[in-house]
Design a protein around this motif. Structure first.
Motif, PDB file in Angstrom:
ATOM      1  N   ARG A 337      12.771  48.919  11.336  1.00 27.88           N
ATOM      2  CA  ARG A 337      13.629  48.354  10.242  1.00 27.88           C
ATOM      3  C   ARG A 337      14.403  47.852  12.176  1.00 27.88           C
ATOM      4  O   ARG A 337      15.737  46.953  12.404  1.00 27.88           O
ATOM      5  CB  ARG A 337      14.409  49.022   9.635  1.00 27.88           C
ATOM      6  N   LYS A 338      14.316  49.185  13.068  1.00 24.83           N
ATOM      7  CA  LYS A 338      15.502  49.211  13.989  1.00 24.83           C
ATOM      8  C   LYS A 338      15.434  47.992  15.394  1.00 24.83           C
ATOM      9  O   LYS A 338      16.205  47.535  15.542  1.00 24.83           O
ATOM     10  CB  LYS A 338      15.108  50.701  14.969  1.00 24.83           C
ATOM     11  N   ARG A 339      14.610  47.414  14.856  1.00 22.47           N
ATOM     12  CA  ARG A 339      14.018  45.873  16.307  1.00 22.47           C
ATOM     13  C   ARG A 339      14.863  44.804  14.933  1.00 22.47           C
ATOM     14  O   ARG A 339      15.682  43.656  15.644  1.00 22.47           O
ATOM     15  CB  ARG A 339      12.932  45.465  14.924  1.00 22.47           C
ATOM     16  N   TRP A 340      15.618  45.081  14.166  1.00 22.28           N
ATOM     17  CA  TRP A 340      16.737  44.359  13.552  1.00 22.28           C
ATOM     18  C   TRP A 340      18.120  45.147  13.435  1.00 22.28           C
ATOM     19  O   TRP A 340      18.726  46.156  12.783  1.00 22.28           O
ATOM     20  CB  TRP A 340      16.484  43.989  12.553  1.00 22.28           C
ATOM     21  N   GLU A 341      18.978  44.703  14.980  1.00 25.38           N
ATOM     22  CA  GLU A 341      20.366  45.532  14.990  1.00 25.38           C
ATOM     23  C   GLU A 341      21.299  45.229  14.429  1.00 25.38           C
ATOM     24  O   GLU A 341      21.921  46.352  14.130  1.00 25.38           O
ATOM     25  CB  GLU A 341      20.085  45.128  16.185  1.00 25.38           C
ATOM     26  N   THR A 342      21.402  43.739  13.470  1.00 24.69           N
ATOM     27  CA  THR A 342      22.867  43.920  12.449  1.00 24.69           C
ATOM     28  C   THR A 342      22.143  44.085  10.867  1.00 24.69           C
ATOM     29  O   THR A 342      23.058  43.531  10.539  1.00 24.69           O
ATOM     30  CB  THR A 342      22.655  42.342  12.422  1.00 24.69           C
ATOM     31  N   LEU A 343      20.937  44.877  11.234  1.00 27.82           N
ATOM     32  CA  LEU A 343      20.497  45.112   9.635  1.00 27.82           C
ATOM     33  C   LEU A 343      21.643  46.153   8.481  1.00 27.82           C
ATOM     34  O   LEU A 343      21.657  47.201   9.682  1.00 27.82           O
ATOM     35  CB  LEU A 343      19.358  45.235   9.020  1.00 27.82           C
ATOM     36  N   PRO A 344      22.123  46.038   7.539  1.00 31.33           N
ATOM     37  CA  PRO A 344      22.879  47.019   7.185  1.00 31.33           C
ATOM     38  C   PRO A 344      22.130  48.318   6.356  1.00 31.33           C
ATOM     39  O   PRO A 344      20.983  47.226   6.089  1.00 31.33           O
ATOM     40  CB  PRO A 344      24.044  46.152   6.188  1.00 31.33           C
ATOM     41  N   GLU A 345      22.909  48.570   6.066  1.00 27.62           N
ATOM     42  CA  GLU A 345      21.737  50.373   5.258  1.00 27.62           C
ATOM     43  C   GLU A 345      22.335  49.839   4.185  1.00 27.62           C
ATOM     44  O   GLU A 345      22.990  49.124   3.349  1.00 27.62           O
ATOM     45  CB  GLU A 345      23.027  51.483   5.406  1.00 27.62           C
ATOM     46  N   LEU A 346      21.061  50.417   3.383  1.00 20.63           N
ATOM     47  CA  LEU A 346      21.179  49.256   1.902  1.00 20.63           C
ATOM     48  C   LEU A 346      20.167  50.420   1.505  1.00 20.63           C
ATOM     49  O   LEU A 346      19.851  51.967   1.523  1.00 20.63           O
ATOM     50  CB  LEU A 346      19.302  48.566   2.155  1.00 20.63           C
ATOM     51  N   SER A 347      20.825  50.528  -0.410  1.00 27.52           N
ATOM     52  CA  SER A 347      20.451  51.599  -0.725  1.00 27.52           C
ATOM     53  C   SER A 347      18.720  51.177  -1.254  1.00 27.52           C
ATOM     54  O   SER A 347      18.968  50.049  -2.847  1.00 27.52           O
ATOM     55  CB  SER A 347      21.232  51.979  -2.422  1.00 27.52           C
ATOM     56  N   PRO A 348      18.009  51.598  -1.261  1.00 26.41           N
ATOM     57  CA  PRO A 348      16.048  51.404  -2.244  1.00 26.41           C
ATOM     58  C   PRO A 348      16.799  50.938  -3.495  1.00 26.41           C
ATOM     59  O   PRO A 348      15.970  50.215  -4.280  1.00 26.41           O
ATOM     60  CB  PRO A 348      15.602  52.371  -1.714  1.00 26.41           C
ATOM     61  N   ASP A 349      17.683  51.447  -4.847  1.00 23.63           N
ATOM     62  CA  ASP A 349      17.179  52.105  -6.004  1.00 23.63           C
ATOM     63  C   ASP A 349      18.097  50.200  -6.318  1.00 23.63           C
ATOM     64  O   ASP A 349      17.885  50.112  -7.252  1.00 23.63           O
ATOM     65  CB  ASP A 349      17.680  53.198  -6.456  1.00 23.63           C
ATOM     66  N   GLU A 350      18.897  50.450  -5.522  1.00 28.29           N
ATOM     67  CA  GLU A 350      20.202  48.608  -5.940  1.00 28.29           C
ATOM     68  C   GLU A 350      19.551  48.091  -5.375  1.00 28.29           C
ATOM     69  O   GLU A 350      19.209  46.703  -6.319  1.00 28.29           O
ATOM     70  CB  GLU A 350      21.686  48.766  -5.046  1.00 28.29           C
ATOM     71  N   GLU A 351      18.443  47.923  -4.334  1.00 24.69           N
ATOM     72  CA  GLU A 351      17.771  46.874  -4.114  1.00 24.69           C
ATOM     73  C   GLU A 351      16.513  46.389  -5.231  1.00 24.69           C
ATOM     74  O   GLU A 351      16.600  45.307  -5.072  1.00 24.69           O
ATOM     75  CB  GLU A 351      17.407  46.837  -2.583  1.00 24.69           C
ATOM     76  N   ARG A 352      16.081  47.128  -5.205  1.00 24.57           N
ATOM     77  CA  ARG A 352      15.261  47.288  -6.485  1.00 24.57           C
ATOM     78  C   ARG A 352      16.068  46.540  -7.848  1.00 24.57           C
ATOM     79  O   ARG A 352      15.619  45.434  -8.820  1.00 24.57           O
ATOM     80  CB  ARG A 352      14.843  48.466  -6.900  1.00 24.57           C
ATOM     81  N   THR A 353      17.261  46.852  -8.428  1.00 17.27           N
ATOM     82  CA  THR A 353      17.402  46.497  -9.324  1.00 17.27           C
ATOM     83  C   THR A 353      18.747  45.080  -9.283  1.00 17.27           C
ATOM     84  O   THR A 353      18.301  43.971 -10.203  1.00 17.27           O
ATOM     85  CB  THR A 353      18.798  48.060 -10.133  1.00 17.27           C
ATOM     86  N   ARG A 354      18.949  44.970  -7.991  1.00 15.81           N
ATOM     87  CA  ARG A 354      18.752  43.528  -7.578  1.00 15.81           C
ATOM     88  C   ARG A 354      17.882  42.431  -7.704  1.00 15.81           C
ATOM     89  O   ARG A 354      18.124  41.126  -7.754  1.00 15.81           O
ATOM     90  CB  ARG A 354      19.416  43.283  -6.321  1.00 15.81           C
ATOM     91  N   GLY A 355      16.774  43.237  -7.597  1.00 13.92           N
ATOM     92  CA  GLY A 355      15.632  42.330  -7.412  1.00 13.92           C
ATOM     93  C   GLY A 355      15.332  41.304  -6.383  1.00 13.92           C
ATOM     94  O   GLY A 355      14.558  40.744  -6.124  1.00 13.92           O
ATOM     95  N   LYS A 356      15.164  42.532  -5.076  1.00 14.28           N
ATOM     96  CA  LYS A 356      14.971  42.116  -3.839  1.00 14.28           C
ATOM     97  C   LYS A 356      14.070  42.968  -3.367  1.00 14.28           C
ATOM     98  O   LYS A 356      13.871  42.569  -2.137  1.00 14.28           O
ATOM     99  CB  LYS A 356      16.511  41.718  -2.884  1.00 14.28           C
ATOM    100  N   CYS A 357      13.591  43.292  -4.150  1.00 16.36           N
ATOM    101  CA  CYS A 357      12.201  44.580  -3.749  1.00 16.36           C
ATOM    102  C   CYS A 357      11.070  43.486  -3.812  1.00 16.36           C
ATOM    103  O   CYS A 357      10.659  43.547  -4.956  1.00 16.36           O
ATOM    104  CB  CYS A 357      12.295  45.803  -4.171  1.00 16.36           C
ATOM    105  N   PRO A 358      10.426  43.399  -2.628  1.00 15.67           N
ATOM    106  CA  PRO A 358       8.602  42.617  -3.530  1.00 15.67           C
ATOM    107  C   PRO A 358       8.337  43.861  -4.122  1.00 15.67           C
ATOM    108  O   PRO A 358       8.334  44.753  -4.200  1.00 15.67           O
ATOM    109  CB  PRO A 358       7.726  42.606  -2.101  1.00 15.67           C
ATOM    110  N   LEU A 359       7.413  42.894  -5.021  1.00  9.94           N
ATOM    111  CA  LEU A 359       6.270  43.405  -6.113  1.00  9.94           C
ATOM    112  C   LEU A 359       4.808  44.393  -5.110  1.00  9.94           C
ATOM    113  O   LEU A 359       4.563  43.225  -4.383  1.00  9.94           O
ATOM    114  CB  LEU A 359       5.231  43.009  -6.675  1.00  9.94           C
ATOM    115  N   THR A 360       4.642  45.734  -5.530  1.00  9.95           N
ATOM    116  CA  THR A 360       2.982  45.924  -5.597  1.00  9.95           C
ATOM    117  C   THR A 360       2.170  45.474  -5.660  1.00  9.95           C
ATOM    118  O   THR A 360       2.015  44.817  -6.800  1.00  9.95           O
ATOM    119  CB  THR A 360       3.035  47.177  -5.591  1.00  9.95           C
ATOM    120  N   PRO A 361       1.305  45.009  -4.621  1.00  7.61           N
ATOM    121  CA  PRO A 361      -0.120  44.205  -5.078  1.00  7.61           C
ATOM    122  C   PRO A 361      -0.216  45.138  -6.825  1.00  7.61           C
ATOM    123  O   PRO A 361      -0.717  44.515  -7.332  1.00  7.61           O
ATOM    124  CB  PRO A 361      -1.081  45.255  -4.345  1.00  7.61           C
ATOM    125  N   HIS A 362      -0.377  45.847  -7.374  1.00  5.10           N
ATOM    126  CA  HIS A 362      -0.187  46.359  -8.734  1.00  5.10           C
ATOM    127  C   HIS A 362       0.583  45.736  -9.681  1.00  5.10           C
ATOM    128  O   HIS A 362      -0.124  45.372 -10.343  1.00  5.10           O
ATOM    129  CB  HIS A 362      -0.540  47.708  -8.639  1.00  5.10           C
TER     130      HIS A 362
END
Length: 557
Positions: A337-362
């Motif tokens: 993630r450090k390769r993108w200097e402008t990316l903000p800090e994100l909450s994994p739980d909030e991102e999942r609730t917002r539907g921003k997380c790719p689904l796992t293969p399962h």
């Protein structure tokens, strides 16, 4: 007077009859008092006949007659409706999902949209589309440096042609990005058929492979380099770029991805479609390998699903999501993630609730099984390096044993392509485009580009996971039986199955929803509401289905 009228309405005429009786009584008294006028009055005896009182019809009888009539009507229409339903069930196979609309319940096949034959791609030039300027009379030469992976660069190339048209300039074949995460050194001619690209767009924009040496020698300074803001309007290019182009003769635009507004004039949108769906054709060697993979899939099965799994480390790091891998996962993804200097800090739980997380293969496997694809279905998985390797893929393979990748189907043909991620991505692009069903796992560049192309090429089924709603469902998977889970998956996916009704002007990115370039065949069976809702017109009309209207404007070779 008002009270009298009300009484007249309520009493059935009693008030009038009483007044008439009083008048008759008075006339009879006068007749008795004047016998000498008896004969004369006898001639008009009808004038003095007693008025007969009207008998009011009981309301119970009226109501009974009305109820009897309604019963007859409902009995008749009920038989007709049941007959229509019986006949429709003879010819239409019921499926799990019904699109409710204002006219009819339309069953949706998970393999193919029943409305796909009513739509076709249309991107021909309009009568008033300005012809291209000749190279020497154009406003100058436009250099474009694209950015990102293959499909991100594809959007930049498409928009570059449109910007060249706006500026009335000559476009130099765009440069591909060699410095991105994938470090691919491929040039335009290694991936796309450059001669076809130039010739196909000759009636739109003059394109050259390089700036002529004569022009370069005549320049006092090197080409002017600038970066335009994201989603810039055409006016920005005319006001900010054109003056520099006229003055310097050659201008280079860097990091050119999504640098043009989404909503443009209709003719410019159609130009986008001509570039993206016709002019940008892969080289013959890449097309050959891609079609070999498709042929080998077709030899095993008549139809198959292509899944763009997109579960690579870079995607997971960029998303800011967490998948239960503990400190090891957190460290590895944070380093990427450090390769993108402008990316903000994100909450994994909030991102999942917002539907921003790719689904796992399962989860992808559970989604497809929930939609009623059985375990005999053939799966082609388009992906690079899967985070977690075979252990991550194991649950998906158990759900779909007929699991294939390009490496499994064309290992020999891919040997020369292995150092080039963009060329490998081109193979996946070809196979996904040819598949019967395409499933995306995130709304990234390849997902958008392919979804738009499949709509343009006949609305082939494209399934986008409704991750926002599915995230809660997957979390509660162990608390319900399979039947309940499957029903809820289908409910979640309504509106995310790639039906033509999802093509509404102004919705999403134009590359994913190219509504300007989708035309509808006239039909007495299909109607479209003003809000874009598509439904079966069971009443019909006299419009004839024009078979010629679905003919492709351009031949793919």
């Amino acid at each position: 007077m008002g009270v009298a009228n009300k009484a007249l309405r309520c009493g059935g005429g009693v008030l009038v009859n009483n007044i008439a009786a009083e008048i008759q009584q008075e006339q009879n008294q006068k007749l008795q008092q004047s016998p000498r006028n008896h004969h004369h009055n006898h001639q008009h005896y009808w004038t003095y006949l007693p008025l007969r009182r009207r008998q009011a019809v009981p309301w119970t009888i009226v109501c009974g007659l009305l109820l009897f009539a309604v019963g007859l009507i409902s009995l008749f229409t009920g038989h007709v409706a049941s007959d229509l339903e019986w006949y429709s069930n003879r010819f239409v196979k019921r499926t799990w999902y019904y699109k409710r609309d204002r006219s009819y319940q339309v069953p949706v096949d998970i393999w193919k949209s029943k409305f796909s034959n009513f739509y076709y791609g249309c991107s021909e030039r309009g009568l008033h589309f300005a012809p291209p300027a000749r190279e020497r009379f154009s406003n100058g030469y436009l250099l474009i440096a694209t950015s990102g992976g293959l499909n991100q660069q594809r959007t930049g190339i498409t928009d570059a042609v449109v910007v060249a048209k706006i500026l009335n300039s000559t476009l130099v074949v765009p440069e591909l990005d060699h410095q991105s995460f994938w470090k691919d050194e491929s040039d335009f001619a290694n991936i796309f058929d450059v001669d076809w690209f130039i010739s196909f767009l000759a009636k739109d924009v003059p394109i050259v492979k390089r700036v002529p040496e004569k022009v370069m020698r005549s320049m006092d300074k090197p080409p002017y380099t600038m970066r335009v803001p994201r989603k810039s309007e055409p006016d920005y290019y005319l006001e900010q770029v054109l003056p520099i182009l006229l003055r310097r003769r050659v201008v280079q635009l860097t990091k050119f991805d999504y640098r043009l507004a989404n909503d443009l004039d209709e003719e410019l949108q159609k130009l986008r479609c001509r570039v993206n769906y016709h002019a940008l054709r892969f080289t013959k060697p890449l097309r050959s390998v891609g079609l070999k993979v498709v042929t080998r899939m077709r030899k095993m099965t008549t139809r198959f699903i292509a899944v763009h799994l997109r579960f690579e480390p870079d995607m997971l790091a960029f998303s800011g999501c967490y998948y239960g891998g503990g400190d090891k996962e957190r460290y590895e993804l944070s380093e990427i993630r450090k390769r993108w200097e402008t990316l903000p800090e994100l909450s994994p739980d909030e991102e999942r609730t917002r539907g921003k997380c790719p689904l796992t293969p399962h989860e992808v496997g559970l989604l497809l099984r929930g939609l009623d694809f059985d375990n005999n279905t053939y799966l082609y998985v388009a992906s690079g390096e899967i985070y977690g390797g075979e252990e991550t893929l194991r649950p998906l393979k158990e759900l779909f044993p007929n699991f294939y990748t390009k490496e499994m189907l064309a290992s020999e043909e891919l040997k020369t392509l292995l150092p080039y991620s963009s060329r490998l991505a081109a193979i996946d692009y070809i196979v996904c485009d040819e598949s019967d069903v395409f499933v995306t796992n995130n709304n990234g560049n390849m997902a958008k580009i392919l979804a738009g192309r499949r709509r343009y090429m006949g609305h082939k089924r494209t399934i986008r996971p409704n991750a926002k709603r599915l995230s809660a469902l997957f979390a509660a998977r162990d608390k319900m039986d399979w039947s309940s889970f499957s029903k809820k998956v289908k409910l979640c996916q309504r509106g995310f199955m790639g039906e033509p009704e999802e093509m509404r002007p102004g919705r999403g990115e134009f590359h994913e929803f190219p509504s300007t370039c989708i035309c509808q065949k006239p039909s007495k069976y299909l109607a479209v509401m003003k809000d874009g809702t598509t439904f079966l017109n069971v009443s019909g009309n006299d419009a004839r289905d024009d078979n010629n209207s679905g003919r492709r404007q351009f031949a793919e070779t």
